[in-house]
Design a protein around this motif. Structure first.
Motif, PDB file in Angstrom:
ATOM      1  N   GLU A 257      -4.503  16.295  21.966  1.00  0.00           N
ATOM      2  CA  GLU A 257      -5.602  17.033  21.314  1.00  0.00           C
ATOM      3  C   GLU A 257      -6.313  17.937  22.317  1.00  0.00           C
ATOM      4  OE1 GLU A 257      -7.039  16.777  18.057  1.00  0.00           O
ATOM      5  OE2 GLU A 257      -5.112  15.859  17.550  1.00  0.00           O
ATOM      6  N   LEU A 258      -6.607  17.345  23.519  1.00  0.00           N
ATOM      7  CA  LEU A 258      -7.337  18.132  24.525  1.00  0.00           C
ATOM      8  C   LEU A 258      -6.515  19.338  24.981  1.00  0.00           C
ATOM      9  CD1 LEU A 258      -9.047  15.382  26.742  1.00  0.00           C
ATOM     10  CD2 LEU A 258     -10.018  16.712  24.873  1.00  0.00           C
ATOM     11  N   LYS A 259      -5.212  19.128  25.120  1.00  0.00           N
ATOM     12  CA  LYS A 259      -4.344  20.250  25.507  1.00  0.00           C
ATOM     13  C   LYS A 259      -4.463  21.350  24.450  1.00  0.00           C
ATOM     14  CE  LYS A 259      -1.311  20.590  28.384  1.00  0.00           C
ATOM     15  NZ  LYS A 259      -1.435  21.192  29.742  1.00  0.00           N
ATOM     16  N   ASN A 260      -4.410  20.910  23.182  1.00  0.00           N
ATOM     17  CA  ASN A 260      -4.472  21.903  22.106  1.00  0.00           C
ATOM     18  C   ASN A 260      -5.867  22.522  21.974  1.00  0.00           C
ATOM     19  OD1 ASN A 260      -1.787  21.651  21.610  1.00  0.00           O
ATOM     20  ND2 ASN A 260      -2.031  20.041  20.067  1.00  0.00           N
ATOM     21  N   MET A 261      -6.887  21.862  22.580  1.00  0.00           N
ATOM     22  CA  MET A 261      -8.243  22.434  22.551  1.00  0.00           C
ATOM     23  C   MET A 261      -8.465  23.400  23.723  1.00  0.00           C
ATOM     24  SD  MET A 261     -10.549  19.090  21.646  1.00  0.00           S
ATOM     25  CE  MET A 261     -12.111  19.785  22.120  1.00  0.00           C
ATOM     26  N   GLY A 262      -7.454  23.604  24.546  1.00  0.00           N
ATOM     27  CA  GLY A 262      -7.589  24.606  25.611  1.00  0.00           C
ATOM     28  C   GLY A 262      -7.709  24.040  27.017  1.00  0.00           C
ATOM     29  N   ALA A 263      -7.519  22.701  27.165  1.00  0.00           N
ATOM     30  CA  ALA A 263      -7.557  22.134  28.524  1.00  0.00           C
ATOM     31  C   ALA A 263      -6.186  22.374  29.158  1.00  0.00           C
ATOM     32  CB  ALA A 263      -7.878  20.646  28.450  1.00  0.00           C
ATOM     33  N   SER A 264      -5.954  23.627  29.562  1.00  0.00           N
ATOM     34  CA  SER A 264      -4.587  23.999  29.934  1.00  0.00           C
ATOM     35  C   SER A 264      -4.123  23.375  31.245  1.00  0.00           C
ATOM     36  CB  SER A 264      -4.486  25.522  30.002  1.00  0.00           C
ATOM     37  OG  SER A 264      -5.442  25.970  30.927  1.00  0.00           O
ATOM     38  N   SER A 265      -5.065  23.014  32.145  1.00  0.00           N
ATOM     39  CA  SER A 265      -4.622  22.422  33.414  1.00  0.00           C
ATOM     40  C   SER A 265      -4.380  20.922  33.316  1.00  0.00           C
ATOM     41  CB  SER A 265      -5.680  22.661  34.500  1.00  0.00           C
ATOM     42  OG  SER A 265      -5.818  24.016  34.723  1.00  0.00           O
ATOM     43  N   LEU A 266      -4.739  20.372  32.180  1.00  0.00           N
ATOM     44  CA  LEU A 266      -4.530  18.934  32.009  1.00  0.00           C
ATOM     45  C   LEU A 266      -3.036  18.650  32.141  1.00  0.00           C
ATOM     46  CD1 LEU A 266      -6.243  16.453  31.263  1.00  0.00           C
ATOM     47  CD2 LEU A 266      -5.763  16.914  28.862  1.00  0.00           C
TER      48      LEU A 266
END
Ligand SMILES: Cc1ncc(COP(=O)(O)O)c(C=O)c1O
Length: 609
Positions: A257-266
């Motif tokens: 979910e966080l990746k899809n919310m824009g946390a691209s460096s995760l």
């Protein structure tokens, strides 16, 4: 308990050969032989042995199984591990962990400022540092200093306040910003006695609402690029794999979910520790229901499956298992000082010319006791004992007769238990439990096995020798502290049987195994018994070498460490003696010399055992 459950808990690290426990490695030395070599130098008291090859074995196993699972599942992320310093910060452990793990870039985890300073000193270049636990501004600044000094460091935030402090420090100083991790508060709880590290009421971690707020805060502060990891830990010594699977699903979905919310460096999921160690000696009570193979496959497979379903690239996997890495390397050796029922020895029987008839009857039963008549004679003996005690109360027999009767009956029971040891009945089991022998060990349970004291965590225990003989004494173990909690009582569910030894003519040593995780730093100086002498044992094809000897603190050191002035203590003792009457100057000098020796030795007992 066959072979003291060696086949259950020892992971093939130890074997029994020629009646002794030996290391199952290269030249296969006997532990007793190493103990004797050290004791030949007049060392007494408990000893802690470290076997670094067992740390190496665990590190290799961890990486091998994860690498295998990654290959089998065509997983795209990497596997990384750090050793949590809280599990054992002692120098020779950290040295073994970092040296043996360097080829894998095995890093360190810190949970306090002191541990972080240690991690900044000891983490090999290229390896990761992860930082967990509550942090203040100073600790967060230390994380920035570590990043600035070239460390790959991830500060895991346990709450929004910590994130605000990170943003504040980043705005105040020009130091490199460390990677940031978020500890997520999972719905799933763990299993086992340390399970409360997970779940919605856990002490650590951010709820979903807080995670969303954290993302917004980081975006606003232009720091979202620093968010690289999410972290969870559902508790140490996880007994059941099912909660881990639930936690992985939950954390995996949060990650996606966080990746899809824009946390691209995760790019990483840190699954914390939890990998359990087998401490049980009895087949009925295993500590865990999974293997390292199942553990690693479950982690890799589930994370891959979740990411594929959400179309997110596979994260790098991080683990922080420490118990699994170092528990087996530590063995405590405790000499037995006394068996409390040694007073019941045959040599203490003192018969008169004319003994009461019932006593003569007991003598006969003892002499003639054999395999065929043993239960019948045992019943007769117990019956006679009752009558003899009544005769004593009524004044018909004297104390010597009573003592003889007690010794005879005690030994009849003991012999019957031995004769019936191939089969048992409820009655015999009850007798066994009531006839426990108490083995006094020259060690402190508070210092060396604190999790037994605090949580009743069982540690495998067995004699180092005499293993060619059948142990027949139901045993409870007493330590030398002045505290009745310093006891491992006989537990009929997990019975311990030890040998019937005559300590006047032979030594008897017990080994407590798998004590390399947590016990040393949790250990308490109760009664001022301190960390025992420790030795690192390196084993090669032909022999073993003993290195890194660290002596237990001596008595003056212990007092000094809690704030007394060592000179003041010693001078007072000396002056009191010098000013005393009734002994000559020569006797005073000799006594002073003795005193100086006593206070510069450790506080454990120095009897021949
Ligand atoms: C955050 C964290 N990581 C790792 C560990 C170590 O786990 P284990 O005892 O399973 O090695 C702990 C210990 O509880 C922990 O709190």
């Amino acid at each position: 308990m066959k072979n003291y459950g060696l086949d259950i808990w020892s992971n093939n690290n130890f074997i029994i050969d020629n009646g002794e426990v030996k290391l199952n490695y290269k030249s296969k030395p006997s532990i007793l032989k190493i103990v004797q070599e050290i004791r030949d130098k007049n060392v007494r008291g408990p000893m802690l042995f470290r076997f670094p090859h067992l740390i190496k074995k665990q590190i290799e196993t961890l990486y091998t199984y994860f690498d295998k699972a990654i290959k089998i599942n065509s997983y795209k992320g990497s596997f990384n591990a750090v050793f949590p310093l809280k599990v054992n910060q002692f120098p020779h452990v950290v040295e073994a962990v970092t040296t043996q793990g360097s080829k894998h870039n095995y890093g360190l985890e810190a949970g306090s400022k002191a541990e972080l300073i240690l991690a900044m000193n000891k983490t090999p270049a290229g390896a990761h540092i992860t930082v967990n636990g509550f942090k203040d501004k100073e600790m967060i600044t230390l994380g920035f200093i570590a990043a600035q000094s070239g460390h790959k460091i991830t500060i895991t935030i346990e709450g929004l306040g910590e994130l605000e402090t990170i943003i504040e420090v980043a705005q105040e100083c020009k130091l490199k910003i460390p990677d940031i991790g978020i500890r997520v508060r999972l719905h799933s709880t763990g299993s086992g006695i340390w399970a409360k590290s997970g779940g919605m009421d856990a002490k650590f971690g951010l709820t979903s609402t807080e995670i969303i707020e954290a993302i917004t805060l980081m975006q606003k502060a232009d720091m979202i690029e620093n968010l690289t990891m999410i972290h969870f830990h559902i508790g140490s010594q996880m007994s059941d794999i099912a909660p881990l699977k639930r936690a992985l699903r939950e954390a995996g979905n949060i990650y996606a979910e966080l990746k899809n919310m824009g946390a691209s460096s995760l790019s990483g999921i840190n699954i914390g520790g939890g990998l359990a160690v087998e401490y049980d000696q009895h087949t009925r009570a295993k500590s865990r229901n999974y293997s390292i193979d199942e553990f690693s496959s479950s982690v890799v497979f589930l994370l891959g499956e979740i990411m594929d379903a959400k179309n997110v690239s596979h994260p790098d996997i991080f683990t922080e298992s420490g118990r699994y890495i170092v528990a087996s390397h530590g063995v405590l050796i405790a000499p037995v000082l006394e068996l409390f029922t040694q007073d019941y020895q045959d040599r203490l029987l003192k018969f008169k010319e004319n003994n009461p008839p019932l006593l003569e009857e007991l003598r006969y039963l003892y002499k003639k006791l054999g395999e065929k008549n043993c239960i019948e004679y045992l019943h007769d003996a117990l019956d006679h004992m009752e009558s003899l005690l009544t005769l004593f109360d009524l004044g018909y027999i004297d104390l010597q007769d009573r003592s003889n009767a007690e010794i005879l009956v005690h030994n009849i029971i003991k012999k019957s238990l031995y004769l019936t040891s191939s089969y048992t009945t409820d009655e015999l089991q009850e007798l066994q439990a009531s006839l426990q022998e108490r083995y006094l060990i020259n060690a402190s349970i508070f210092q060396s096995l604190p999790d037994y004291w605090g949580l009743k965590q069982h540690f495998p225990v067995m004699p180092l020798h005499n293993l060619e003989k059948k142990p027949i004494r139901a045993a409870s173990i007493w330590d030398i502290t002045c505290d009745s909690d310093g006891e491992i009582g006989f537990d009929s569910e997990k019975p311990l049987f030890l040998h019937d030894v005559d300590l006047d003519s032979e030594d008897y040593f017990l080994g407590f195994f798998n004590i390399g995780a947590y016990q040393e730093t949790l250990g308490m100086d109760h009664n001022l018994f301190t960390h025992p002498n420790e030795y690192t044992i390196n084993i090669d094809e032909d022999e073993y070498t003993i290195t890194n000897e660290v002596e237990s603190k001596n008595i003056l050191d212990i007092l000094d460490s809690i704030g007394y002035e060592r000179d003041e203590i010693l001078n007072k003792l000396k002056n009191d003696l010098l000013e005393s009457d009734f002994i000559t100057e020569k006797e005073k000098c000799d006594t002073l010399a003795k005193l100086e020796i006593f206070v510069t030795q450790n506080g454990y007992l120095r009897t021949t055992n």
